[in-house]
Design a protein around this motif. Structure first.
Motif, PDB file in Angstrom:
ATOM      1  N   LYS A  30       0.822  -1.213   0.000  1.00 60.47           N
ATOM      2  CA  LYS A  30       0.000   0.000   0.000  1.00 60.47           C
ATOM      3  C   LYS A  30       0.859   1.268   0.000  1.00 60.47           C
ATOM      4  O   LYS A  30       0.517   2.248  -0.659  1.00 60.47           O
ATOM      5  CB  LYS A  30      -0.923  -0.015   1.222  1.00 60.47           C
ATOM      6  N   LEU A  31       1.986   1.216   0.709  1.00 58.27           N
ATOM      7  CA  LEU A  31       2.869   2.377   0.790  1.00 58.27           C
ATOM      8  C   LEU A  31       3.898   2.416  -0.336  1.00 58.27           C
ATOM      9  O   LEU A  31       4.617   3.405  -0.476  1.00 58.27           O
ATOM     10  CB  LEU A  31       3.597   2.394   2.141  1.00 58.27           C
ATOM     11  N   GLY A  32       3.991   1.324  -1.103  1.00 57.26           N
ATOM     12  CA  GLY A  32       4.995   1.264  -2.158  1.00 57.26           C
ATOM     13  C   GLY A  32       6.402   1.151  -1.588  1.00 57.26           C
ATOM     14  O   GLY A  32       7.355   1.693  -2.142  1.00 57.26           O
ATOM     15  N   ARG A  33       6.500   0.437  -0.482  1.00 60.75           N
ATOM     16  CA  ARG A  33       7.772   0.288   0.222  1.00 60.75           C
ATOM     17  C   ARG A  33       8.198  -1.173   0.245  1.00 60.75           C
ATOM     18  O   ARG A  33       7.407  -2.075   0.038  1.00 60.75           O
ATOM     19  CB  ARG A  33       7.628   0.753   1.685  1.00 60.75           C
ATOM     20  N   ASN A  34       9.459  -1.386   0.579  1.00 62.91           N
ATOM     21  CA  ASN A  34      10.017  -2.716   0.756  1.00 62.91           C
ATOM     22  C   ASN A  34       9.461  -3.325   2.050  1.00 62.91           C
ATOM     23  O   ASN A  34       9.306  -2.625   3.052  1.00 62.91           O
ATOM     24  CB  ASN A  34      11.549  -2.584   0.823  1.00 62.91           C
ATOM     25  N   TYR A  35       9.196  -4.636   2.019  1.00 64.61           N
ATOM     26  CA  TYR A  35       8.668  -5.343   3.186  1.00 64.61           C
ATOM     27  C   TYR A  35       9.530  -5.097   4.426  1.00 64.61           C
ATOM     28  O   TYR A  35       9.029  -4.784   5.504  1.00 64.61           O
ATOM     29  CB  TYR A  35       8.594  -6.846   2.890  1.00 64.61           C
ATOM     30  N   TRP A  36      10.843  -5.262   4.261  1.00 63.17           N
ATOM     31  CA  TRP A  36      11.736  -5.164   5.414  1.00 63.17           C
ATOM     32  C   TRP A  36      11.850  -3.740   5.937  1.00 63.17           C
ATOM     33  O   TRP A  36      12.062  -3.521   7.137  1.00 63.17           O
ATOM     34  CB  TRP A  36      13.111  -5.752   5.084  1.00 63.17           C
ATOM     35  N   ALA A  37      11.703  -2.751   5.073  1.00 59.32           N
ATOM     36  CA  ALA A  37      11.720  -1.358   5.531  1.00 59.32           C
ATOM     37  C   ALA A  37      10.523  -1.096   6.446  1.00 59.32           C
ATOM     38  O   ALA A  37      10.659  -0.475   7.505  1.00 59.32           O
ATOM     39  CB  ALA A  37      11.698  -0.407   4.339  1.00 59.32           C
ATOM     40  N   VAL A  38       9.364  -1.607   6.039  1.00 54.96           N
ATOM     41  CA  VAL A  38       8.157  -1.437   6.854  1.00 54.96           C
ATOM     42  C   VAL A  38       8.292  -2.228   8.153  1.00 54.96           C
ATOM     43  O   VAL A  38       7.957  -1.737   9.236  1.00 54.96           O
ATOM     44  CB  VAL A  38       6.899  -1.856   6.064  1.00 54.96           C
ATOM     45  N   HIS A  39       8.804  -3.446   8.058  1.00 54.57           N
ATOM     46  CA  HIS A  39       8.996  -4.288   9.237  1.00 54.57           C
ATOM     47  C   HIS A  39       9.893  -3.588  10.264  1.00 54.57           C
ATOM     48  O   HIS A  39       9.565  -3.521  11.450  1.00 54.57           O
ATOM     49  CB  HIS A  39       9.612  -5.624   8.806  1.00 54.57           C
ATOM     50  N   ARG A  40      11.024  -3.040   9.798  1.00 56.47           N
ATOM     51  CA  ARG A  40      11.947  -2.339  10.692  1.00 56.47           C
ATOM     52  C   ARG A  40      11.309  -1.088  11.285  1.00 56.47           C
ATOM     53  O   ARG A  40      11.505  -0.771  12.460  1.00 56.47           O
ATOM     54  CB  ARG A  40      13.239  -1.994   9.954  1.00 56.47           C
ATOM     55  N   LYS A  41      10.531  -0.372  10.483  1.00 55.99           N
ATOM     56  CA  LYS A  41       9.878   0.844  10.986  1.00 55.99           C
ATOM     57  C   LYS A  41       8.868   0.495  12.078  1.00 55.99           C
ATOM     58  O   LYS A  41       8.778   1.191  13.101  1.00 55.99           O
ATOM     59  CB  LYS A  41       9.197   1.598   9.841  1.00 55.99           C
ATOM     60  N   LEU A  42       8.108  -0.572  11.873  1.00 56.69           N
ATOM     61  CA  LEU A  42       7.145  -1.000  12.886  1.00 56.69           C
ATOM     62  C   LEU A  42       7.863  -1.358  14.184  1.00 56.69           C
ATOM     63  O   LEU A  42       7.400  -1.017  15.279  1.00 56.69           O
ATOM     64  CB  LEU A  42       6.314  -2.178  12.384  1.00 56.69           C
ATOM     65  N   GLN A  43       8.988  -2.067  14.066  1.00 56.17           N
ATOM     66  CA  GLN A  43       9.756  -2.413  15.256  1.00 56.17           C
ATOM     67  C   GLN A  43      10.267  -1.156  15.950  1.00 56.17           C
ATOM     68  O   GLN A  43      10.202  -1.040  17.171  1.00 56.17           O
ATOM     69  CB  GLN A  43      10.941  -3.309  14.897  1.00 56.17           C
ATOM     70  N   ALA A  44      10.774  -0.201  15.173  1.00 48.49           N
ATOM     71  CA  ALA A  44      11.296   1.050  15.739  1.00 48.49           C
ATOM     72  C   ALA A  44      10.195   1.849  16.430  1.00 48.49           C
ATOM     73  O   ALA A  44      10.442   2.528  17.427  1.00 48.49           O
ATOM     74  CB  ALA A  44      11.946   1.887  14.644  1.00 48.49           C
ATOM     75  N   MET A  45       8.974   1.754  15.898  1.00 48.19           N
ATOM     76  CA  MET A  45       7.841   2.463  16.486  1.00 48.19           C
ATOM     77  C   MET A  45       7.307   1.745  17.721  1.00 48.19           C
ATOM     78  O   MET A  45       6.471   2.281  18.434  1.00 48.19           O
ATOM     79  CB  MET A  45       6.706   2.598  15.453  1.00 48.19           C
ATOM     80  N   GLY A  46       7.763   0.513  17.953  1.00 50.83           N
ATOM     81  CA  GLY A  46       7.306  -0.255  19.106  1.00 50.83           C
ATOM     82  C   GLY A  46       5.961  -0.915  18.903  1.00 50.83           C
ATOM     83  O   GLY A  46       5.288  -1.276  19.860  1.00 50.83           O
ATOM     84  N   VAL A  47       5.562  -1.077  17.636  1.00 50.72           N
ATOM     85  CA  VAL A  47       4.293  -1.731  17.336  1.00 50.72           C
ATOM     86  C   VAL A  47       4.499  -3.231  17.486  1.00 50.72           C
ATOM     87  O   VAL A  47       5.313  -3.828  16.792  1.00 50.72           O
ATOM     88  CB  VAL A  47       3.803  -1.392  15.914  1.00 50.72           C
ATOM     89  N   ILE A  48       3.786  -3.811  18.411  1.00 49.58           N
ATOM     90  CA  ILE A  48       3.904  -5.236  18.672  1.00 49.58           C
ATOM     91  C   ILE A  48       2.723  -5.939  18.024  1.00 49.58           C
ATOM     92  O   ILE A  48       1.573  -5.594  18.291  1.00 49.58           O
ATOM     93  CB  ILE A  48       3.938  -5.517  20.184  1.00 49.58           C
ATOM     94  N   LYS A  49       3.033  -6.894  17.169  1.00 46.06           N
ATOM     95  CA  LYS A  49       1.976  -7.580  16.445  1.00 46.06           C
ATOM     96  C   LYS A  49       1.556  -8.889  17.123  1.00 46.06           C
ATOM     97  O   LYS A  49       0.682  -9.571  16.640  1.00 46.06           O
ATOM     98  CB  LYS A  49       2.404  -7.817  15.004  1.00 46.06           C
ATOM     99  N   ASN A  50       2.206  -9.226  18.234  1.00 47.34           N
ATOM    100  CA  ASN A  50       1.792 -10.412  18.976  1.00 47.34           C
ATOM    101  C   ASN A  50       0.559 -10.064  19.792  1.00 47.34           C
ATOM    102  O   ASN A  50       0.500  -9.026  20.440  1.00 47.34           O
ATOM    103  CB  ASN A  50       2.899 -10.899  19.899  1.00 47.34           C
ATOM    104  N   HIS A  51      -0.404 -10.933  19.775  1.00 46.99           N
ATOM    105  CA  HIS A  51      -1.655 -10.680  20.474  1.00 46.99           C
ATOM    106  C   HIS A  51      -1.873 -11.776  21.501  1.00 46.99           C
ATOM    107  O   HIS A  51      -1.703 -12.952  21.201  1.00 46.99           O
ATOM    108  CB  HIS A  51      -2.813 -10.672  19.458  1.00 46.99           C
ATOM    109  N   VAL A  52      -2.237 -11.403  22.704  1.00 44.52           N
ATOM    110  CA  VAL A  52      -2.576 -12.372  23.746  1.00 44.52           C
ATOM    111  C   VAL A  52      -4.087 -12.553  23.696  1.00 44.52           C
ATOM    112  O   VAL A  52      -4.844 -11.621  23.957  1.00 44.52           O
ATOM    113  CB  VAL A  52      -2.123 -11.874  25.136  1.00 44.52           C
ATOM    114  N   PHE A  53      -4.503 -13.756  23.325  1.00 43.95           N
ATOM    115  CA  PHE A  53      -5.927 -14.034  23.177  1.00 43.95           C
ATOM    116  C   PHE A  53      -6.589 -14.234  24.529  1.00 43.95           C
ATOM    117  O   PHE A  53      -6.048 -14.892  25.413  1.00 43.95           O
ATOM    118  CB  PHE A  53      -6.131 -15.280  22.309  1.00 43.95           C
ATOM    119  N   THR A  54      -7.790 -13.675  24.655  1.00 40.19           N
ATOM    120  CA  THR A  54      -8.582 -13.837  25.870  1.00 40.19           C
ATOM    121  C   THR A  54      -9.522 -15.032  25.700  1.00 40.19           C
ATOM    122  O   THR A  54      -9.698 -15.547  24.592  1.00 40.19           O
ATOM    123  CB  THR A  54      -9.431 -12.582  26.145  1.00 40.19           C
ATOM    124  N   ALA A  55     -10.142 -15.435  26.775  1.00 35.52           N
ATOM    125  CA  ALA A  55     -11.097 -16.545  26.720  1.00 35.52           C
ATOM    126  C   ALA A  55     -12.291 -16.174  25.824  1.00 35.52           C
ATOM    127  O   ALA A  55     -12.808 -17.023  25.086  1.00 35.52           O
ATOM    128  CB  ALA A  55     -11.570 -16.901  28.121  1.00 35.52           C
TER     129      ALA A  55
END
Length: 96
Positions: A30-55
């Motif tokens: 969508k942004l016209g960017r490289n996968y790894w560039a976006v991945h690194r930016k998300l990590q730098a922003m502290g966006v955590i994609k792991n989700h703890v599922f509730t009951a």
């Protein structure tokens, strides 16, 4: 030292809004960017994609599994589609 162009403020806002509902590949496309560039930016922003599922979320997954696609379930809960696939494996759900 940066090798590529910096993320604009609009791109950063887009990532903040969509990071948990879109995959990294979808964000990059969508942004016209490289996968790894976006991945690194998300990590730098502290966006955590792991989700703890509730009951409650497990209950929703169990009720919807087999009737709806993983994408629909993911949208309902507000997680990534791959998180639903992985959670279904963990819950030992199988197509009937």
């Amino acid at each position: 030292m940066s090798r590529g162009k910096h993320f604009s403020q609009e791109e950063i806002e887009f990532l903040k809004v969509n990071a948990l509902v879109m995959t990294t590949k979808e964000l990059a496309d969508k942004l016209g960017r490289n996968y790894w560039a976006v991945h690194r930016k998300l990590q730098a922003m502290g966006v955590i994609k792991n989700h703890v599922f509730t009951a409650d979320e497990d209950f929703i997954i169990k009720r919807m599994y087999g009737k709806y696609t993983a994408k629909v379930i993911a949208t309902k809960i507000g997680v990534d589609e791959n998180a639903i696939y992985n959670r279904c494996k963990k819950l030992k759900l199988s197509q009937k």
